[in-house]
Write a protein that holds these residues in place. Structure first.
Motif: not given
Length: 837
Positions: A327-351
């Motif tokens: 997260i910190k590296q993204q802020i360093k590269e892009y600036g403080d552009v958002t507070d909303i982050y996607n965590w892809p609970f798509k594959k891992f949240i099964n078996g």
């Protein structure tokens, strides 16, 4: 007493999960988030200039016809809105129309609304026919609005856009020129919460190198360009790679351009966060870290080069460190552009996800359980322990919040549908309530067909976005549920104790079915259900530039047939032409048919224009997805052809004519295929040859049809991939990625196709004639030999020959056209007369 501690905590947390949350808490938390996001938007002058630039690119001749102004929410009665009114009517020169909006997105949406409903214009993707602006009066003659004008409020704050895999199925080969068009399209459609996933591999490279991982260790971690979405989710690693430094650098620059434009327009981009997916080398560098190797995902032979990725336990302190660093590296590269982050609970949240970690609970022991992708459905009750799920969610959010103290977790709700056997109310509540209230927003990803909000008590008080999934694999098929799109968001928003905070489009691939996406986009600004019969009349006149009775009648038919799929089946195109059945038809009943193709067959009797359900039966024959009367849709095609002379100059009409003709012929081909198989089983050589040859001819004819429109060409996809390369090695790699994704997709053996073959199938000229046609021809050739020589069908020999051909084609370099040839209307008429006259 030491044994009672964890157990007591377990029951306390379980009971707490069922305590209700007040609606006022929900409202206050969302309002606080919205206020914080509003405070961080670009200055009004920046947004007004950005909106003006959208106008310049869309209507350069009318740049001086409009005046734009950013206004506060107070002007819009506390909500986001656009306001269309007249401006300087008494003056001959200067702007005639004023559009005010709370952000540049609202202004662009107001512009789009005005040119649609006052000027009869139409905006869609270039690859679905593009824009129709010929109906817009010349500058100085724009129609005025009545009285004080029209104010349109958003009934819910957000209009979300994209799926985590759209970046691979649709955007992968885009340059800035194409991205600029897409962001303009987003703004015109009212999108204000877009996913922004480009360039994250460059961020990961910097983060992992700070944890002493070498660049060469990442070569087998990142996937190739066309498979990055699944490498990011930990489904695979290395497939199609490695990524060059040029790719990493280029994508990072592109991401900065994308984010800059989104911010100028007042959008809130959604950035990725750490999912726990790590390179193998991390396990060696941190031997005491709780890193688990997951089971295989759709590989043929568990090849470790591609399968079985590594997952860092969220409860491990290293998870927090890496998550925070990302997260910190993204802020360093892009600036403080958002507070909303996607965590892809798509594959891992099964078996894999839970079976990997549950063994570490002090009062549970799961060491003996397999760690494969389907173990989740076989696990004993401890797997669904709510207390553990809650602690897991809390740990994941902690990694986000330490990187950005105001972070909000945007979570895909797909898992609640795809693994409904596990996700019962206690488990759903445990996850949703594992973070501070107002710090999670759920995407009800498949609400157009399988809404979760109805069965989860509004996600148990958690804010959610009503989403339309609609498309899988970027397949090209006319399909939709227009009634659900029109009514679903309204029903959800006005329901008791609603926690809905947005609408969204979450398709896996874009640039198809423009009518569906235009309607869904409008629902971001509609507080009532749309009267679809009338709406479709205006849609057809806008799309083609004039009202023509024949196409209006055709769209009425399409509305009640193709765009009225109510069978609940997710529409992943399995037409036999593009997803050829891999089975031995001499076996009865067949166990070789995929589960996707072995479905309940509905038998219909056709009486005039009526379609009557006669009976339901199961069949061992492969089944395509058919939810409407083909008889009626053939009539719709006839009506389109009748309007052809009047509309043949319209690119939007030509696109729709190609798509509808293709749809009709592909459904006919499904029946022809079955006729050939039945003749084979009946040992009727004459009928078998008749039907198999007809199937092959249909492939050729559809390829000719598709070749007549620029938007259905394989060459465009391949050339866009090669265009991004800076050297011959990259060009070869990118073309292989592009060819492989739309055909075999994943790994093969000599006699086994990829489990994902044809998942991303496309109706593209060049792909039909040079890939699907040889497959069908060789298959029918082997069946013919078995029939005429009275021997068994040599399934393995056919597979071996076909897979060898496919491998060579995927590695091929032959050029395919990027410009259309042929007269679409003449070709469509000829094919109609040939097959339906």
């Amino acid at each position: 007493m030491s044994n009672l501690g964890p157990l007591f905590l377990y029951w306390v947390l379980t009971l707490l999960l069922f305590l209700p949350l007040s609606s006022s808490s929900h409202s206050e938390a969302i309002e606080a988030l919205l206020s914080r996001l509003d405070a961080g938007r670009a200055a009004p002058s920046v947004q007004e200039s950005a909106a003006k630039a959208v106008l310049r690119r869309l209507l350069p001749t009318h740049l001086d016809s409009f005046q734009f102004e950013i206004v506060s929410k107070d002007v819009c009665r506390g909500k986001n809105c656009f306001w269309i009114s007249n401006y300087n009517v008494s003056r001959k020169n200067g702007p005639k129309i004023m559009i005010k909006g709370t952000t540049a997105v609202e202004i662009a949406s107001g512009l789009h609304w005005y040119i649609k409903y006052w000027c009869g214009a139409h905006v869609s993707w270039d690859k679905t026919g593009g824009i129709q602006i010929a109906s817009i009066p010349k500058p100085g003659s724009l129609p005025l609005v009545k009285d004080e004008g029209v104010m349109i409020q958003r009934p819910v704050p957000w209009n979300y856009y994209q799926n985590v895999v759209t970046s691979s199925y649709s955007y992968v080969w885009w340059d800035w020129e194409r991205w600029e068009k897409e962001i303009d399209w987003m703004a015109l459609q009212g999108v204000n919460l877009p996913l922004a996933f480009n360039g994250q591999e460059a961020i990961w490279q910097k983060v992992f190198m700070d944890f002493n991982i070498r660049k060469k260790d990442l070569d087998g971690f990142f996937g190739g360009p066309a498979f990055l979405a699944w490498a990011r989710m930990g489904n695979l690693h290395g497939w199609g790679g490695p990524l060059s430094q040029n790719w990493l650098d280029h994508q990072l620059v592109l991401q900065k351009q994308i984010l800059s434009r989104m911010l100028e327009l007042g959008m809130t981009p959604v950035l990725p966060s750490f999912s726990g997916n790590v390179p193998e080398a991390l396990k060696k560098i941190f031997p005491s870290a709780n890193i688990t190797r997951l089971g295989e995902w759709n590989t043929i032979d568990n090849n470790p080069r591609w399968c079985c990725t590594y997952l860092l336990d969220p409860s491990d302190p290293l998870f927090i460190q890496i998550g925070k660093a990302f997260i910190k590296q993204q802020i360093k590269e892009y600036g403080d552009v958002t507070d909303i982050y996607n965590w892809p609970f798509k594959k891992f949240i099964n078996g894999d996800f839970f079976s990997s970690f549950l063994g570490h609970l002090p009062f549970l022991n799961l060491e003996s359980q397999d760690q494969t992708d389907d173990t989740f459905n076989e696990n004993s009750p401890p797997t669904n322990d709510p207390a553990y799920i809650s602690s897991l969610g809390a740990a994941i959010y902690k990694a986000m919040s330490q990187g950005d103290k105001d972070s909000v977790w945007l979570m895909q709700g797909w898992l609640f549908y795809s693994d409904a056997g596990f996700w019962k109310p206690p488990q759903i509540k445990a996850l949703l309530h594992s973070v501070p209230f107002g710090k999670m927003v759920v995407l009800d990803l498949f609400a157009d067909a399988k809404p979760i909000w109805r069965t989860s008590s509004q996600f148990y008080g958690t804010p959610y976005i009503w989403c339309m999934l609609h498309n899988f694999g970027g397949n090209i098929e006319m399909y939709g549920i227009l009634d659900a799109v029109s009514s679903g968001p309204v029903d959800a928003r006005v329901s008791k104790n609603s926690t809905m905070v947005g609408v969204g489009m979450c398709m896996e691939g874009i640039e198809q079915n423009p009518v569906v996406y235009e309607l869904m986009s409008e629902m971001a600004f509609r507080s009532e259900k749309v009267q679809l019969v009338e709406w479709l009349k205006t849609y057809s006149s806008r799309r083609y530039g004039k009202a023509v009775h024949h196409v209006e009648a055709a769209w009425e038919i399409l509305y009640r047939t193709i765009y009225n799929c109510t069978d609940g089946i997710a529409d992943h195109n399995i037409d036999f032409m593009v997803k050829f059945p891999d089975w031995d038809p001499s076996l009865e009943p067949s166990s070789d048919i995929s589960e996707e193709q072995h479905v309940i067959q509905k038998i219909f009797i056709q009486l005039g224009n009526r379609r009557i359900l006669f009976q339901e039966t199961t069949s061992d024959l492969p089944q395509s997805h058919l939810w409407y009367s083909t008889y009626e849709v053939v009539n719709a095609l006839r009506l389109f052809l009748d309007a052809g002379n009047e509309l043949s100059k319209s690119p939007t009409f030509r696109y729709d004519l190609v798509d509808l003709t293709r749809q009709v012929l592909s459904k006919l081909a499904n029946q022809v295929y079955l006729d050939a198989v039945i003749a084979f089983r009946q040992k009727d050589v004459k009928k078998f040859h008749l039907h198999s040859q007809k199937f092959v001819q249909l492939i050729k004819d559809i390829d000719t049809l598709l070749a007549s429109d620029d938007n259905f060409l394989l060459g465009t996809w391949l050339e866009s991939a090669k265009k991004l390369a800076v050297n011959p090695r990259e060009m070869e790699q990118y073309e292989w990625n592009a060819r492989t994704q739309v055909t075999m997709w994943f790994d093969v053996t000599k006699t086994n196709q990829s489990k994902l073959h044809d998942y991303a199938n496309k109706f593209w000229s060049g792909l039909l004639e040079n890939y699907y046609l040889p497959r069908a021809s060789t298959y029918f050739g082997y069946l013919s030999k078995a029939l005429t020589e009275n021997e068994k069908f040599k399934m393995e020999e056919w597979r071996q020959e076909w897979i060898l051909y496919s491998n060579k084609w995927q590695a091929g370099k032959e050029l395919y056209p990027v410009k259309a040839k042929g007269d679409t209307l003449a070709i469509s008429k000829r094919l109609y007369e040939k097959y339906f006259n």
